[in-house]
Design a protein around this motif. Structure first.
Motif, PDB file in Angstrom:
ATOM      1  N   GLY A 187      89.656  69.674  69.110  1.00 20.29           N
ATOM      2  CA  GLY A 187      88.850  68.473  69.275  1.00 20.29           C
ATOM      3  C   GLY A 187      89.370  67.226  70.103  1.00 20.29           C
ATOM      4  N   ASP A 188      90.516  67.189  70.330  1.00 22.92           N
ATOM      5  CA  ASP A 188      91.041  66.157  70.894  1.00 22.92           C
ATOM      6  C   ASP A 188      92.130  66.438  72.186  1.00 22.92           C
ATOM      7  OD1 ASP A 188      90.225  64.408  68.761  1.00 22.92           O
ATOM      8  OD2 ASP A 188      91.797  65.037  67.483  1.00 22.92           O
ATOM      9  N   GLY A 189      91.703  67.631  72.789  1.00 23.94           N
ATOM     10  CA  GLY A 189      92.212  67.906  73.901  1.00 23.94           C
ATOM     11  C   GLY A 189      93.420  68.934  73.663  1.00 23.94           C
ATOM     12  N   PRO A 190      93.811  69.715  74.903  1.00 15.90           N
ATOM     13  CA  PRO A 190      95.011  70.708  74.607  1.00 15.90           C
ATOM     14  C   PRO A 190      96.221  70.074  73.854  1.00 15.90           C
ATOM     15  CG  PRO A 190      94.010  70.585  77.124  1.00 15.90           C
ATOM     16  CD  PRO A 190      93.732  69.428  76.284  1.00 15.90           C
ATOM     17  N   ILE A 191      96.944  71.092  73.030  1.00 12.92           N
ATOM     18  CA  ILE A 191      98.067  70.710  72.331  1.00 12.92           C
ATOM     19  C   ILE A 191      98.824  72.154  72.531  1.00 12.92           C
ATOM     20  CG2 ILE A 191      99.163  70.341  70.210  1.00 12.92           C
ATOM     21  CD1 ILE A 191      96.264  69.036  69.313  1.00 12.92           C
ATOM     22  N   GLN A 192     100.141  71.873  72.737  1.00 10.34           N
ATOM     23  CA  GLN A 192     101.128  72.830  72.807  1.00 10.34           C
ATOM     24  C   GLN A 192     101.457  73.238  71.577  1.00 10.34           C
ATOM     25  OE1 GLN A 192     103.982  73.535  76.181  1.00 10.34           O
ATOM     26  NE2 GLN A 192     105.480  72.965  74.445  1.00 10.34           N
ATOM     27  N   VAL A 193     101.476  74.387  71.076  1.00  4.59           N
ATOM     28  CA  VAL A 193     101.932  75.067  69.810  1.00  4.59           C
ATOM     29  C   VAL A 193     102.903  76.298  69.807  1.00  4.59           C
ATOM     30  CG1 VAL A 193     101.229  75.894  67.464  1.00  4.59           C
ATOM     31  CG2 VAL A 193      99.996  73.905  68.615  1.00  4.59           C
ATOM     32  N   VAL A 194     104.048  76.349  69.141  1.00  9.69           N
ATOM     33  CA  VAL A 194     104.730  77.502  69.332  1.00  9.69           C
ATOM     34  C   VAL A 194     104.318  78.412  68.168  1.00  9.69           C
ATOM     35  CG1 VAL A 194     106.848  78.661  68.953  1.00  9.69           C
ATOM     36  CG2 VAL A 194     106.596  76.703  70.370  1.00  9.69           C
ATOM     37  N   CYS A 195     103.837  79.664  68.248  1.00  7.16           N
ATOM     38  CA  CYS A 195     103.323  80.567  67.215  1.00  7.16           C
ATOM     39  C   CYS A 195     103.968  81.893  67.138  1.00  7.16           C
ATOM     40  CB  CYS A 195     101.990  80.601  67.288  1.00  7.16           C
ATOM     41  SG  CYS A 195     101.273  81.515  66.004  1.00  7.16           S
ATOM     42  N   GLY A 196     103.983  82.290  65.868  1.00  6.54           N
ATOM     43  CA  GLY A 196     104.953  84.017  65.807  1.00  6.54           C
ATOM     44  C   GLY A 196     103.967  84.939  65.486  1.00  6.54           C
ATOM     45  N   ALA A 197     102.421  84.288  65.382  1.00  2.00           N
ATOM     46  CA  ALA A 197     101.594  85.622  64.582  1.00  2.00           C
ATOM     47  C   ALA A 197     101.426  86.570  65.775  1.00  2.00           C
ATOM     48  CB  ALA A 197     100.389  84.746  64.247  1.00  2.00           C
TER      49      ALA A 197
END
Length: 784
Positions: free
Chosen positions: A70-80
């Protein structure tokens, strides 16, 4: 008893807030222990969309996601493994606390790539056990919305303490009925479906123990699919602290919590012909649903088929005939079990369950048929299938109970004036029925209402106990005014003195374990203890206080000062005692080291003397005895008494073996004051002496003696004080020194002149008498 606000509103039409409902519940006798809201812990988490998903450059099992919350793109590392572009899930930003992982998120580099939060799984948010991947939401989930609101988790949960007499409030509907009577809302009508049944049940029902099980109703359902229960049932069960298992199990649990009607479902494929309510045979066993095996005896009521036992009646079903995901045909049990039989069986087996807690209080005996129909309809709606005709075996003990109604008793017995119309309205809203003008029929779900006084109680608790005026009883002519007994006065003064010394009062259990009591020569044992840790009436107050001190130290307290006034239970009877413990440090910095100084045995002695003096003991005449007993440290403890036969207190460090056994904090010191050993004052009254300050200045002289190593300083101080009882007002030890010459003790002796100042000759004579008194004990005046 736990339930959510939305669950309550399924039975109660109300606009009241959770806070208003909680206050009203407590006012009408249903104490609310806690109101919690799961949404509060999930407030930071939002619905987010995965915009892109790319392989992590340094790890094959990780992905680098671009997420929009909701506040723009965010970088997230995910292992799912299920993370992918376009997925809608739940995002936790930096600073959010993840309850399932017990960690607070922060911006972190994972294998060289920055991650600004995380996409969460069901287990990480404590919403279930699934952890194979991150949460996947519906395609229409609003990006940026609070996840708790979207998932309808913003639902306060009440935890209500139900007293043993209120069996009717062991279901949400019973609580809603009470609230409606109290004016919080309107009770919604309960819909009871009519299930005719299309085939004869394949399993016969019989009763061979009518005392333990007077009524046994049942019905079969065939061709069902035992999958997951509906989301709304799962939410309600979770709010009550229950873990969803399968549709059939969840529905039986739901009906029990919702309507207070326990039931059980058997897999028909695992049954051998009839289901029989009978007495257990000697030597029979049952592997229950809690995976524990229980040995049964003929005092217990069980449900069995031709081959084996399947259920400890009214308490817990067996593992063998329990439903599973492969179950297609079930046999439902809705029975009435004798409350006393349930209680005795549960105590004998040390087995508790939600069903037992309801049956031993007394479930509604008139709600078997309706309960069976409601349960059947929920299963049909959820699992499909076809219902059989019902088998109604036995007669539930539904006895019409009618009580006389006198509206004037509310004022005469309860001291509250309530209009008769209001009284009638309250009783009607609680389910009572009027038969004419002067009698009331008690509803079947209220086994606790036995007499007219109970009707008064029902009216007054709904009106409000706070409406009862505080009116003192009239004093009869010639009756003396109430006075406290001497023992009460002693306890009162001791309590105030302990509090004045900075000690906090504690109240611990009067029962302790066999292991703790073994160090104190226990005399009183319980035949029916609450638990294994509470089998002995305490012969000492120290185990409970030491445990309390250890708990406080474990939670970060640096200075513990606790006391308790209670009874010790000895072979000769109960003994009133004040015990205290000091642990940690005094919270006073030492001028030499700059560090806080720990407590020692002398701190305990100071507390004992202050309390004894306040309680009226002649502390000026006390003696110190070094042997405090086997439970005390042989070199760091003592007894105080008025001679060897009148011991007032024991104090010091506990014996190292006792300290280990009680898991006492390091450096703990303690004391026990025997309040019943304090002698009565010689004067008839305990008046404060007139303040008469001396007209002349006191004189002090210092004396240092070489003394035998085994001579107690207190004995020497008493001898010096006795050298001239008229002139000497105080003797204070101020120095202890060991050298090659031996042990040296130095005392300051205060002399108080009476009508004229001392002459040098008088002071010299007193000093000579002091030295002579010391020499009688083997002490010698130091020459240097």
């Amino acid at each position: 008893m736990k339930f959510s606000l939305s669950w309550l509103k399924a039975h109660l039409d109300t606009d009241a807030s959770a806070e208003e409902i909680a206050e009203r519940l407590t006012n009408i006798g249903l104490e609310v222990e806690e109101v919690s809201n799961p949404a509060e812990a999930l407030a930071p988490f939002k619905v987010a969309k995965v915009l892109t998903a790319a392989r992590h450059p340094q790890a094959d099992k990780l992905q680098v996601l671009t997420v929009d919350a909701g506040d723009g793109p965010i970088q997230v590392v995910c292992g799912a493994p299920n993370a992918r572009a376009g997925l809608l899930g739940v995002f936790g930003p930096p600073g959010a606390y993840v309850p399932g992982s017990a960690m607070t998120l922060k911006v972190a580099a994972i294998r060289g790539v920055e991650s600004h939060g995380m996409m969460c799984s069901v287990r990480e948010l404590e919403l279930g056990e699934e952890h194979d991947g991150i949460i996947e939401l519906a395609a229409d989930a609003p990006v940026g919305a609070a996840f708790a609101d979207y998932a309808e988790l913003n639902d306060p949960v009440f935890d209500v303490a139900i007293t043993p007499d209120r069996a009717d409030c062991m279901g949400v509907r019973g609580i809603a009925r009470d609230l409606a009577a109290a004016g919080v809302g309107t009770l919604k009508p309960l819909h009871v479906p009519k299930i005719e049944g299309s085939f004869a049940p394949p399993i016969e029902i019989r009763i061979e123990d009518p005392e333990g099980c007077p009524a046994f109703y049942g019905r079969a359902i065939r061709g069902l699919a035992n999958g997951h229960s509906p989301e709304w049932i799962q939410r309600r069960l979770k709010s009550a602290g229950q873990r969803p298992i399968s549709a059939i199990v969840d529905i039986t649990n739901y009906v029990m919590l919702d309507l207070g009607r326990p039931s059980h479902a058997y897999d028909v494929a695992k049954l051998d012909h009839a289901l029989v309510a009978r007495r257990a045979h000697e030597g029979e066993t049952l592997l229950a649903l809690n995976e524990k095996e229980y040995s049964l005896d003929p005092t217990m009521t069980v449900i069995a088929d031709e081959s084996r036992v399947h259920d400890i009646g009214g308490i817990m079903g067996g593992e063998h005939s329990g439903v599973s995901e492969d179950t297609t045909d079930v046999m439902l049990e809705v029975a009435y079990f004798d409350p006393s039989r349930i209680a005795q069986t549960g105590q004998k087996l040390a087995l508790t369950s939600d069903a037992r807690s309801r049956f031993e209080r007394g479930v509604d005996p008139a709600f078997l048929a309706d309960g069976l129909d409601i349960l059947t309809q929920l299963i049909l709606d959820t699992c499909g299938g076809e219902a059989s005709q019902a088998q109604l075996v036995g007669e539930p003990p539904v006895a019409a109970k009618t009580l006389p109604f006198d509206p004037d008793r509310t004022l005469s017995l309860g001291a509250v004036e309530v209009a008769e119309d209001r009284q009638r309205a309250i009783l009607l809203s609680l389910g009572f029925e009027f038969e004419g003008a002067a009698s009331v029929r008690v509803p079947s779900w209220r086994p606790d209402v036995d007499g007219p006084a109970d009707l008064v109680e029902e009216v007054i608790r709904i009106v409000g106990y706070d409406q009862i005026p505080s009116t003192p009883l009239e004093r009869e002519p010639g009756v003396a005014r109430p006075t406290a007994t001497r023992s009460q006065l002693v306890e009162r003064r001791a309590r105030r003195a302990a509090a004045a010394r900075g000690l906090d009062e504690a109240v611990t259990w009067s029962f302790i374990s066999e292991e703790e009591a073994a160090h104190f020569d226990p005399a009183w044992r319980l035949d029916n203890p609450i638990s294994e840790d509470m089998k002995v009436m305490r012969p000492s107050l120290l185990p409970g206080l030491v445990a309390a001190a250890a708990r406080n130290m474990a939670r970060g307290s640096s200075s513990i000062r606790l006391f308790e006034i209670g009874r010790r239970y000895l072979a000769e009877g109960e003994r009133p005692t004040l015990a205290f413990v000091l642990a940690g440090n005094r919270q006073v910095r030492n001028w030499q080291s700059g560090k806080a100084k720990p407590f020692d045995a002398f701190d305990a002695k100071a507390v004992v003397l202050a309390i004894l003096e306040a309680a009226g003991a002649p502390v000026a005449s006390h003696q110190v005895f070094p042997d405090a007993g086997s439970n005390w440290h042989p070199g760091r403890s003592a007894k105080l008494g008025l001679g060897a036969k009148t011991i007032l207190a024991s104090l010091g460090e506990p014996h190292p073996a006792l300290a280990r056994a009680l898991d006492a904090p390091e450096g703990l010191v303690a004391g026990e004051i025997y309040l019943d050993a304090i002698p009565e004052p010689r004067s008839a009254g305990r008046t404060r002496p007139q303040f008469a300050p001396a007209a002349l200045q006191p004189v002090s002289r210092d004396f240092a003696f070489l003394v035998p190593a085994d001579l107690p300083a207190d004995n020497l101080a008493r001898a010096l004080r006795g050298a001239d009882k008229n002139a000497i007002t105080q003797v204070r030890l101020f120095d202890r020194f060991e050298s090659a010459d031996g042990l040296s003790l130095a005392f300051e002796v205060t002399l108080q002149p009476a009508d004229k100042s001392f002459t040098d000759e008088e002071i010299a004579a007193i000093s000579k008498a002091i030295v002579a008194s010391a020499e009688k004990l083997g002490a010698k005046l130091r020459s240097n």
